[in-house]
Design a protein around this motif. Structure first.
Motif, PDB file in Angstrom:
ATOM      1  N   THR A  32      -7.019  34.769 -12.139  1.00 30.83           N
ATOM      2  CA  THR A  32      -7.490  35.440 -13.354  1.00 30.83           C
ATOM      3  C   THR A  32      -7.725  34.449 -14.486  1.00 30.83           C
ATOM      4  O   THR A  32      -8.721  34.532 -15.207  1.00 30.83           O
ATOM      5  CB  THR A  32      -6.471  36.508 -13.795  1.00 30.83           C
ATOM      6  N   ASP A  38     -13.329  43.749 -17.487  1.00 29.43           N
ATOM      7  CA  ASP A  38     -13.344  43.759 -16.026  1.00 29.43           C
ATOM      8  C   ASP A  38     -14.325  42.677 -15.580  1.00 29.43           C
ATOM      9  O   ASP A  38     -15.262  42.327 -16.322  1.00 29.43           O
ATOM     10  CB  ASP A  38     -13.810  45.113 -15.489  1.00 29.43           C
ATOM     11  N   MET A  98      -5.557  40.456  -9.930  1.00 31.15           N
ATOM     12  CA  MET A  98      -5.559  39.199  -9.188  1.00 31.15           C
ATOM     13  C   MET A  98      -4.324  38.382  -9.551  1.00 31.15           C
ATOM     14  O   MET A  98      -3.691  38.621 -10.577  1.00 31.15           O
ATOM     15  CB  MET A  98      -6.829  38.392  -9.495  1.00 31.15           C
ATOM     16  N   LYS A 148     -11.349  33.910 -16.445  1.00 33.72           N
ATOM     17  CA  LYS A 148     -11.508  34.141 -17.884  1.00 33.72           C
ATOM     18  C   LYS A 148     -12.167  32.962 -18.595  1.00 33.72           C
ATOM     19  O   LYS A 148     -12.778  33.137 -19.658  1.00 33.72           O
ATOM     20  CB  LYS A 148     -10.140  34.423 -18.509  1.00 33.72           C
ATOM     21  N   ASN A 201      -6.473  42.341 -21.172  1.00 33.28           N
ATOM     22  CA  ASN A 201      -7.155  43.162 -20.173  1.00 33.28           C
ATOM     23  C   ASN A 201      -8.397  43.840 -20.734  1.00 33.28           C
ATOM     24  O   ASN A 201      -8.784  44.918 -20.298  1.00 33.28           O
ATOM     25  CB  ASN A 201      -6.197  44.210 -19.610  1.00 33.28           C
ATOM     26  N   ALA A 216      -8.154  42.337 -14.933  1.00 29.27           N
ATOM     27  CA  ALA A 216      -7.457  41.057 -15.104  1.00 29.27           C
ATOM     28  C   ALA A 216      -6.096  41.028 -14.421  1.00 29.27           C
ATOM     29  O   ALA A 216      -5.635  39.978 -13.980  1.00 29.27           O
ATOM     30  CB  ALA A 216      -7.292  40.767 -16.590  1.00 29.27           C
ATOM     31  N   ASN A 217      -5.451  42.186 -14.323  1.00 30.32           N
ATOM     32  CA  ASN A 217      -4.116  42.220 -13.734  1.00 30.32           C
ATOM     33  C   ASN A 217      -4.131  42.530 -12.237  1.00 30.32           C
ATOM     34  O   ASN A 217      -3.086  42.764 -11.643  1.00 30.32           O
ATOM     35  CB  ASN A 217      -3.238  43.241 -14.467  1.00 30.32           C
TER      36      ASN A 217
END
Length: 305
Positions: A234, A175, A229, A238, A172, A226-227
């Motif tokens: 995610t 953003d 979606m 990335k 994480n 990251a957490n």
């Protein structure tokens, strides 16, 4: 009915004072010891002045479940039953009963036992609804005891929680500010990608094809962690470089996505001490869910509807 109402009132009155003996109030309910003179207040200086243990004292105190406090028509009421009765009525508070309160609680249990025995005498224990309720209570209580045991036996170490935190920080760290085009089928998503490859503007394609609520805004999702979606979304974000879009459709439970990553920034990750309790709870939840999954795997289950 009048007698039952009266009994309930007596029971409530008897139990209400119990809460006064819990917590900080315990000091205020303790009887003060008589004052000692100066000689008596002096602490012993040598081992010979220390009090000697009573050789005749009984050190084998019976266990609460073996200590009988009352017998009602042949049914034994134990100290453990009394303790659990008080614990239930005071919602788990630690209390110290006075002699008067103890007598009132025992009388309360006796009254309940007599009502129970009378109910059995009148076959009320055979009522299907009551049997179902009692079975549900038993199931729930035993399940909770087992959950507590599983959590205690699988208690996560400080080192393990710290590793979870480090993993959380790693996963994480950023953003994302992204846009997406959501369509119903993989074929539609591939066609959208071909149009963008051919020079179509992503935002205009989103307005034209996206069935998601952000379509009218050109697919703009704004900033997200990251957490925030679903995992598939995610994971795809990335892998993208800033300014790039997915060359293959991304499938989630919502449909098929074409994703454009516009920019990133360092995430504001809470410090370890702030997240420690949350991570501990997650570890316990994962442990229980894994245990249940294993039990289901090895169980013979038949759903008949």
């Amino acid at each position: 009915m009048h007698n039952i109402t009266k009994l309930a009132a007596i029971s409530l009155i008897a139990l209400l004072p119990l809460t006064a003996c819990s917590g900080d109030d315990a000091e205020n309910n303790t009887v003060a010891a008589p004052k000692q003179n100066a000689t008596e207040q002096k602490a012993p200086d040598t081992a010979k002045d220390a009090p000697k243990p009573d050789a005749n004292a009984d050190t084998n105190t019976p266990a609460p479940e073996k200590t009988i406090v009352a017998v009602v028509n042949g049914t034994q009421i134990t100290q453990l039953m009394l303790d659990k009765h008080v614990e239930y009525r005071t919602r788990g508070k630690k209390v110290t009963l006075t002699a008067e309160q103890r007598k009132a609680v025992i009388d309360d249990i006796i009254s309940l036992e007599l009502l129970k025995q009378d109910a059995i005498k009148n076959n009320l224990d055979k009522d299907a609804g009551l049997v179902a309720v009692l079975e549900n209570v038993k199931r729930g209580e035993l399940a909770q005891v087992n959950v507590n045991k599983i959590k205690e036996q699988g208690k996560t170490s400080e080192e393990s929680i710290k590793k979870q935190y480090d993993e959380y920080v790693k996963n994480n760290a950023l953003d994302f500010n992204a846009s997406h085009i959501l369509v119903k089928t993989e074929e539609e998503a591939k066609n959208v990608i071909k149009e963008i490859d051919g020079g179509a503007v992503f935002a205009e394609a989103a307005k034209k094809y996206s069935v998601g609520p952000t379509g009218v805004k050109g697919g703009a999702l704004g900033w997200f962690g990251a957490n925030q979606m679903v995992p598939e979304f995610t994971a795809a974000v990335k892998k993208l470089a800033v300014g790039a879009y997915t060359k293959e459709p991304v499938k989630t439970k919502f449909g098929w996505h074409v994703i454009l990553l516009q920019e990133t920034r360092p995430a504001n990750v809470p410090p370890y001490e702030q997240m420690k309790k949350q991570l501990q709870m997650k570890a316990e939840t994962d442990l229980i869910q894994n245990t249940i999954a294993e039990l289901k795997k090895n169980a013979k289950i038949e759903i008949t509807e």
